[in-house]
Design a protein around this motif. Structure first.
Motif, PDB file in Angstrom:
ATOM      1  N   ASP A  89     -83.356  40.876-111.552  1.00  0.00           N
ATOM      2  CA  ASP A  89     -82.621  41.356-110.548  1.00  0.00           C
ATOM      3  C   ASP A  89     -81.952  40.304-109.963  1.00  0.00           C
ATOM      4  O   ASP A  89     -80.700  40.891-109.987  1.00  0.00           O
ATOM      5  CB  ASP A  89     -83.028  42.777-110.027  1.00  0.00           C
ATOM      6  CG  ASP A  89     -81.580  43.649-108.819  1.00  0.00           C
ATOM      7  OD1 ASP A  89     -80.834  44.525-109.638  1.00  0.00           O
ATOM      8  OD2 ASP A  89     -81.699  43.438-107.662  1.00  0.00           O
ATOM      9  N   GLN A  90     -82.664  39.711-108.846  1.00  0.00           N
ATOM     10  CA  GLN A  90     -81.836  38.565-108.682  1.00  0.00           C
ATOM     11  C   GLN A  90     -81.268  37.788-109.423  1.00  0.00           C
ATOM     12  O   GLN A  90     -80.258  36.631-108.653  1.00  0.00           O
ATOM     13  CB  GLN A  90     -82.739  38.187-107.498  1.00  0.00           C
ATOM     14  CG  GLN A  90     -83.328  39.537-106.205  1.00  0.00           C
ATOM     15  CD  GLN A  90     -84.010  38.445-104.953  1.00  0.00           C
ATOM     16  OE1 GLN A  90     -84.812  37.476-105.291  1.00  0.00           O
ATOM     17  NE2 GLN A  90     -84.160  39.551-104.105  1.00  0.00           N
ATOM     18  N   ILE A 130     -87.775  49.971-109.335  1.00  0.00           N
ATOM     19  CA  ILE A 130     -87.026  50.784-108.607  1.00  0.00           C
ATOM     20  C   ILE A 130     -86.875  49.777-107.526  1.00  0.00           C
ATOM     21  O   ILE A 130     -86.084  49.645-106.707  1.00  0.00           O
ATOM     22  CB  ILE A 130     -86.557  52.346-108.505  1.00  0.00           C
ATOM     23  CG1 ILE A 130     -86.014  52.440-109.708  1.00  0.00           C
ATOM     24  CG2 ILE A 130     -86.380  52.703-107.581  1.00  0.00           C
ATOM     25  CD1 ILE A 130     -84.942  52.640-110.082  1.00  0.00           C
ATOM     26  N   ARG A 131     -88.316  49.243-106.637  1.00  0.00           N
ATOM     27  CA  ARG A 131     -88.733  49.479-105.395  1.00  0.00           C
ATOM     28  C   ARG A 131     -87.868  47.804-105.566  1.00  0.00           C
ATOM     29  O   ARG A 131     -87.554  47.369-104.256  1.00  0.00           O
ATOM     30  CB  ARG A 131     -90.285  49.839-104.579  1.00  0.00           C
ATOM     31  CG  ARG A 131     -90.387  50.944-104.703  1.00  0.00           C
ATOM     32  CD  ARG A 131     -91.350  50.970-104.001  1.00  0.00           C
ATOM     33  NE  ARG A 131     -92.271  50.836-105.019  1.00  0.00           N
ATOM     34  CZ  ARG A 131     -93.512  51.600-105.487  1.00  0.00           C
ATOM     35  NH1 ARG A 131     -92.953  53.105-105.139  1.00  0.00           N
ATOM     36  NH2 ARG A 131     -94.311  51.714-106.058  1.00  0.00           N
ATOM     37  N   GLY A 132     -88.056  47.176-106.428  1.00  0.00           N
ATOM     38  CA  GLY A 132     -87.410  45.095-106.437  1.00  0.00           C
ATOM     39  C   GLY A 132     -85.859  45.765-106.858  1.00  0.00           C
ATOM     40  O   GLY A 132     -85.665  44.215-107.019  1.00  0.00           O
ATOM     41  N   VAL A 133     -85.104  46.616-107.134  1.00  0.00           N
ATOM     42  CA  VAL A 133     -83.945  46.572-107.565  1.00  0.00           C
ATOM     43  C   VAL A 133     -83.175  46.829-106.905  1.00  0.00           C
ATOM     44  O   VAL A 133     -83.072  47.890-105.955  1.00  0.00           O
ATOM     45  CB  VAL A 133     -84.151  46.899-109.395  1.00  0.00           C
ATOM     46  CG1 VAL A 133     -82.870  47.084-109.305  1.00  0.00           C
ATOM     47  CG2 VAL A 133     -85.097  46.843-110.048  1.00  0.00           C
ATOM     48  N   ASN A 134     -82.315  46.129-106.898  1.00  0.00           N
ATOM     49  CA  ASN A 134     -80.816  46.053-106.016  1.00  0.00           C
ATOM     50  C   ASN A 134     -79.504  46.151-106.662  1.00  0.00           C
ATOM     51  O   ASN A 134     -78.659  47.178-105.464  1.00  0.00           O
ATOM     52  CB  ASN A 134     -80.711  44.825-105.442  1.00  0.00           C
ATOM     53  CG  ASN A 134     -79.913  45.376-103.545  1.00  0.00           C
ATOM     54  OD1 ASN A 134     -79.808  46.359-103.305  1.00  0.00           O
ATOM     55  ND2 ASN A 134     -79.915  43.951-103.432  1.00  0.00           N
ATOM     56  N   ARG A 135     -79.506  46.024-107.500  1.00  0.00           N
ATOM     57  CA  ARG A 135     -77.993  45.548-108.775  1.00  0.00           C
ATOM     58  C   ARG A 135     -77.758  46.441-109.477  1.00  0.00           C
ATOM     59  O   ARG A 135     -76.825  46.655-110.485  1.00  0.00           O
ATOM     60  CB  ARG A 135     -77.520  43.934-108.105  1.00  0.00           C
ATOM     61  CG  ARG A 135     -76.700  43.531-109.296  1.00  0.00           C
ATOM     62  CD  ARG A 135     -76.127  42.224-109.455  1.00  0.00           C
ATOM     63  NE  ARG A 135     -75.095  41.733-110.703  1.00  0.00           N
ATOM     64  CZ  ARG A 135     -75.032  42.250-111.722  1.00  0.00           C
ATOM     65  NH1 ARG A 135     -75.944  41.991-112.396  1.00  0.00           N
ATOM     66  NH2 ARG A 135     -74.553  41.406-112.531  1.00  0.00           N
TER      67      ARG A 135
END
Ligand code: KIV
Length: 270
Positions: free
Chosen positions: A39-40, A78-83
């Motif tokens: 994600d990052q 989902i807990r690791g995703v922002n974008r």
């Protein structure tokens, strides 16, 4: 932990990307740490694929994985995703029998994992289920061509839709999925020429895996492209790293240090 505000990828973003010609990047992930990393790194779409059955659980096919297991993986991602936009596979046996069961499975994934959308395999056969899930407000990604949940029907993982009859069905199915409200379709292991034709003939994005360069986006299984799983080497796979080699060397180095009483040293203790 609070997540920083970023412009999130939505199904509308993907539609816009198709219309501007910007290719969509998609990778699988099954856990918090890798989901956060990709994600990052800027991936557009993360697929919590039922390939978790293979690469996480060690099964030969995608068939054994359960809905509860998919929800566990999806919630971790989902807990690791922002974008990124997160898509979760409906596993085998949780949508084929009837559309009420299909909707109930999709609702469980959305409610219990916090995912943004679901994916399911098949065309006309699962159309009623797709319509029901879309009507409930859940975005659906389709999946045509080599659909691994049907491996025992196909008998082999070779290229699909080389014969005209199967290619024709795929063309029809793609149209039906578009009309049913799918926001995108994965095209797996079909001739590039057919994928090009289908991508041009529908308004929603196609995401290819072994379907050539004319798809609107590409997807790979993360464990294959990072070289975590090195036993799978189909022609379509580009391996960007060899984590298996590097991790093996690191582990062997660690074992050597422990045996040699070199680890921990004076600065690595309290
Ligand atoms: O489960 C999965 O990883 C998939 C991709 C191969 C598209 O469905």
């Amino acid at each position: 932990m609070a997540k920083t505000a970023v412009k999130k990828i939505t199904t509308h973003t993907l539609q816009k990307m198709k219309s501007t010609g910007e290719k969509i990047s998609m990778l699988t992930a099954y856990d918090f740490s890798f989901a956060k990393l990709i994600d990052q790194a800027g991936i557009d779409v993360i697929l919590v694929g039922d390939s978790a059955s293979n690469v996480m659980a060690g099964h030969e096919t995608t068939l054994p994985i359960t809905l509860d297991q998919m929800i566990y993986h999806a919630a971790s991602v989902i807990r690791g995703v922002n974008r990124s936009l997160v898509v979760v596979d409906l596993p085998f046996g949780y949508y084929q029998s009837n559309s009420d069961i299909a909707l109930a499975s999709a609702v469980r994934i959305m409610k219990e994992s916090g995912a943004h959308s679901i994916k399911l395999e098949g065309g006309e056969e699962v159309l009623k289920s797709i319509k029901k899930i879309v009507t409930a407000g859940i975005p659906v990604m389709g999946h045509l061509g080599l659909t691994p949940q049907s491996i025992y029907k196909f008998g082999t993982y070779t290229v699909r839709a080389k014969e005209e009859a199967e290619a024709d069905k795929l063309r029809r199915d793609a149209k039906l999925l578009e009309e049913a409200g799918c926001f995108a379709i994965v095209l797996e292991k079909i001739p590039a020429k057919l994928a090009k034709e289908v991508s041009k003939s529908i308004s929603i994005p196609t995401i290819g895996i072994g379907a050539g360069k004319y798809c609107d986006g590409q997807v790979l299984v993360m464990h294959d492209m990072l070289g975590i799983n090195t036993e799978f080497k189909p022609r379509f796979l580009r391996q960007y790293l060899n984590i298996a080699e590097q991790a093996t060397a690191a582990v062997q180095h660690y074992i050597k240090d422990v045996k040699a009483k070199d680890f921990p040293n004076d600065t690595e203790q309290y």
